[in-house]
Design an enzyme around this catalytic site. Structure first.
Site, PDB file in Angstrom:
ATOM      1  N   GLU A   1      46.782 -21.725  -1.346  1.00 57.02           N
ATOM      2  CA  GLU A   1      47.651 -22.061  -0.212  1.00 57.02           C
ATOM      3  C   GLU A   1      47.894 -20.847   0.676  1.00 57.02           C
ATOM      4  O   GLU A   1      48.372 -20.962   1.794  1.00 57.02           O
ATOM      5  CB  GLU A   1      49.030 -22.537  -0.709  1.00 57.02           C
ATOM      6  CG  GLU A   1      49.028 -23.866  -1.415  1.00 57.02           C
ATOM      7  CD  GLU A   1      50.347 -24.085  -2.160  1.00 57.02           C
ATOM      8  OE1 GLU A   1      51.360 -23.397  -1.869  1.00 57.02           O
ATOM      9  OE2 GLU A   1      50.352 -24.952  -3.053  1.00 57.02           O
TER      10      GLU A   1
ATOM     11  N   ASP B   1      49.310 -11.887 -18.363  1.00 55.05           N
ATOM     12  CA  ASP B   1      49.488 -11.383 -19.718  1.00 55.05           C
ATOM     13  C   ASP B   1      49.227 -12.485 -20.756  1.00 55.05           C
ATOM     14  O   ASP B   1      49.700 -13.617 -20.600  1.00 55.05           O
ATOM     15  CB  ASP B   1      50.943 -10.904 -19.835  1.00 55.05           C
ATOM     16  CG  ASP B   1      51.215 -10.088 -21.068  1.00 55.05           C
ATOM     17  OD1 ASP B   1      50.594  -9.034 -21.222  1.00 55.05           O
ATOM     18  OD2 ASP B   1      52.079 -10.503 -21.879  1.00 55.05           O
TER      19      ASP B   1
HETATM   20  C1  GLC Z   1      49.860  -7.937 -23.604  1.00 58.74           C
HETATM   21  C2  GLC Z   1      50.297  -6.625 -23.005  1.00 58.74           C
HETATM   22  C3  GLC Z   1      51.006  -5.827 -24.044  1.00 58.74           C
HETATM   23  C4  GLC Z   1      52.223  -6.588 -24.494  1.00 58.74           C
HETATM   24  C5  GLC Z   1      51.850  -7.994 -24.961  1.00 58.74           C
HETATM   25  C6  GLC Z   1      53.050  -8.863 -25.057  1.00 58.74           C
HETATM   26  O1  GLC Z   1      48.911  -7.776 -24.607  1.00 58.74           O
HETATM   27  O2  GLC Z   1      49.206  -5.953 -22.442  1.00 58.74           O
HETATM   28  O3  GLC Z   1      51.368  -4.554 -23.601  1.00 58.74           O
HETATM   29  O4  GLC Z   1      52.862  -5.917 -25.533  1.00 58.74           O
HETATM   30  O5  GLC Z   1      50.972  -8.630 -24.069  1.00 58.74           O
HETATM   31  O6  GLC Z   1      53.518  -9.200 -23.773  1.00 58.74           O
END
Ligand code: GLC
Length: 587
Positions: free
Chosen positions: A301, A234
């Site tokens: 790993e 993310d």
């Molecule tokens: C990314 C995710 C989204 C989330 C953001 C904060 O863009 O896809 O859904 O709100 O990160 O974590």
């Protein structure tokens, strides 16, 4: 044939420019995988509370096996107060009771693997929840303490410290800083502030801190030991911020890559940019790459081919390709493709630019049209401005044309699945689900709706629970008929049970496409544009191995050469390909 009709050239004479060369060499599974995104709270509800869960996913794995995907990626199911639907993690090594238990995840993993489906989980390293133990001890500790050093705490500006440390804005709207409550031991500048690029409940970690790095390597190992096949990372472009956190006058893009500054959208330049990139001192800093090189070593790993997938809203594509250089991540979402409108020239340009950038570093290109952060492509492509990218749709906004949107979405998906590389399918797109465009304000949950004070509808409309059975309460989402967001009535037409085995249904189109893609080796094939694109600038036509993919984005039909075999079609095709239709032909 009318005089305005185009004729597809005979397939023998179609050698055009080669854009990407396929390879027969042994390859890792993710290079050509079709990966299905499960958004757990909206996929299937096992316990009847109206919120999807892990046992629900396990129970519906046969849907995915039937569809023929190679892997699933699950959005976060970790312990979380759910302020951003689980992207606010309080414990990275536990499952939120809403979704089940660690044992449920073990069971789901085993059941997926039994069916030959790999499992990719979400990792959220840019920020934690404010309920994470680290943030709680940081709040309890004093300014300048080691506890605070794992996050980005700063004194405010101004003589009383009551101005935010810099001018950054949250991607969800409003300031990116929140000030703490006063404490007795506050100095002359008063309480400190903490940085949150997203909601105030999502404090950013400080990735210059060795403990932060060690912790996430350990979290990777925790899930790798459990047997996961990879991680979707993310906000992969956000972890490292420019030294000194300088002010920035630019416009921060929304979470789906749109910005309120239309001037940054350059159309379809040669580098494939569509304005989906985020810039500024909080994104795409060179320092992030060392983190991914370390993670690559952790994955190495483990046996098998485990992968790291970057969610990085970075442009141009050559800049994004830096995330997938040898020894770093394995894939990055191609948001330049997602954000390209329904325009043949722009799509050809972004496709070519994608191969150019990724071939350079030896990484597969990915393709994606929908996810949990953007308006579903069925609805996006049904807007009068089919290049428009609203952050969600209100009932009072111009509404998408449902039929046109679905026709185009099916054509777009078939185009995408015919391209070499790895493709992502967001749950429900295989059913042709539209966006929910009439959610009442009091039911909305996306922090982007609240932080923009209702100016942006936010992402709830693409997160509505899946309809499994047309005649069941809640369309069979769970045993009680409860659903955490209401489903639009139209979902009755899209229920999975109405589509299984029904020729021409969206589900059967996806299933046929995935089967043909596998049989023909399209995922690891090559791409050569077909000369003249059937004579129309509104047609995209290319050869991938023995298959010709022809997408007609124009208003006039394209006549097929006689005797050509149609392998898969996104709509009814006789001897011509109608407007907004894609076909795969045996060539
Ligand atoms: C990314 C995710 C989204 C989330 C953001 C904060 O863009 O896809 O859904 O709100 O990160 O974590």
């Amino acid at each position: 044939m009318t005089s305005t009709q185009q004729t597809a050239p005979s397939t023998e004479t179609l050698a055009g420019a080669v854009v990407h060369v396929g390879s027969e060499a042994a390859r890792e599974w993710w290079r050509d995988a079709v990966i299905y995104q499960v958004y757990p709270r909206s996929f299937a509800d096992g316990d009847g509370d109206g919120i999807g869960d892990i046992p629900g996913v396990t129970a519906r794995l046969d849907h995915l096996a039937r569809l023929g995907v190679d892997a699933v990626w699950l959005s976060p199911f970790y312990r979380s107060p759910q302020k951003d639907a689980g992207y606010d993690v309080a414990d990275y090594r536990d499952v939120d009771p809403l979704f089940g238990t660690l044992a449920d995840v073990d069971e789901m993993l085993a059941a997926a693997h039994e069916r030959g489906i790999r499992v990719v989980v979400d990792l959220v390293p840019n920020h934690t929840s404010d309920q994470h133990a680290w943030f709680q001890v940081a709040l309890a500790a004093a300014a300048g303490s080691p506890e605070r050093a794992r996050y980005v705490f700063r004194d405010g500006r101004g003589p009383a410290g009551d101005e935010a440390p810099n001018n950054w804005q949250s991607i969800f709207g409003g300031p990116a800083w929140t000030r703490l409550a006063p404490r007795e031991d506050d100095g002359p500048l008063g309480p400190q502030w903490y940085l949150h690029l997203f909601d105030s409940s999502q404090p950013d970690l400080d990735w210059t801190h060795p403990e932060v790095r060690a912790e996430f390597e350990d979290v990777l190992r925790f899930w790798l030991d459990k047997g996961v096949d990879g991680f979707r990372v993310d906000v992969a472009h956000g972890l490292v911020k420019a030294d000194g956190l300088p002010d920035w006058e630019g416009s921060v893009a929304m979470v789906d890559g749109t910005t309120d500054d239309e001037a940054v959208d350059p159309g379809a330049p040669e580098d494939g940019s569509t304005g989906a990139g985020r810039h500024g001192p909080m994104f795409d800093q060179d320092g992030v790459h060392e983190i991914y090189r370390a993670w690559h070593r952790v994955l190495a790993e483990y046996d098998g081919d485990r992968c790291l997938v970057a969610e990085a809203w970075v442009e141009p594509l050559s800049r994004l390709a830096r995330y997938v250089r040898p020894g770093e991540m394995h894939q990055a979402f191609n948001f330049s493709f997602l954000t390209t409108g329904w325009d043949a020239a722009a799509l050809r340009s972004v496709i070519a630019a994608s191969y150019r950038a990724n071939d350079e570093v030896g990484a597969p290109t990915t393709w994606v049209l929908s996810n949990h952060d953007v308006v579903r492509h069925t609805s996006r492509l049904g807007l009068t401005d089919a290049g428009g990218r609203p952050n969600g749709i209100f009932a009072t906004d111009p509404q998408p044309d449902e039929e046109l949107g679905l026709r185009r979405a099916r054509a777009a998906s078939l185009l995408m699945l015919g391209l070499p590389g790895s493709a992502y399918v967001y749950q429900g797109e295989e059913l042709g689900l539209p966006e929910h465009t009439a959610l009442p304000a009091d039911l909305r949950q996306d922090p982007a709706f609240f932080r923009t004070l209702g100016a942006e509808a936010g992402r709830d409309g693409c997160r509505v629970p899946i309809p499994w059975s047309a005649d069941a309460a809640g369309f069979g989402f769970g045993p009680t008929g409860k659903t955490w967001l209401p489903q639009p009535e139209s979902f009755a037409r899209y229920a999975a049970d109405l589509q299984y085995g029904v020729a021409g249904s969206t589900f059967e189109m996806y299933r046929a496409a995935l089967a043909a893609r596998r049989a023909e080796g399209l995922g690891h094939g090559g791409l050569a544009w077909l000369d003249a694109h059937a004579g129309s600038p509104d047609v995209i036509a290319f050869r991938n191995r023995d298959v010709v993919v022809l997408a007609n984005l124009g208003t006039e039909p394209v006549t097929l050469p006689s005797g050509v075999e149609v392998l898969v079609a996104s709509g009814p095709v006789a001897d011509e390909v109608p407007s907004d239709t894609t076909v795969w032909l045996r060539a």
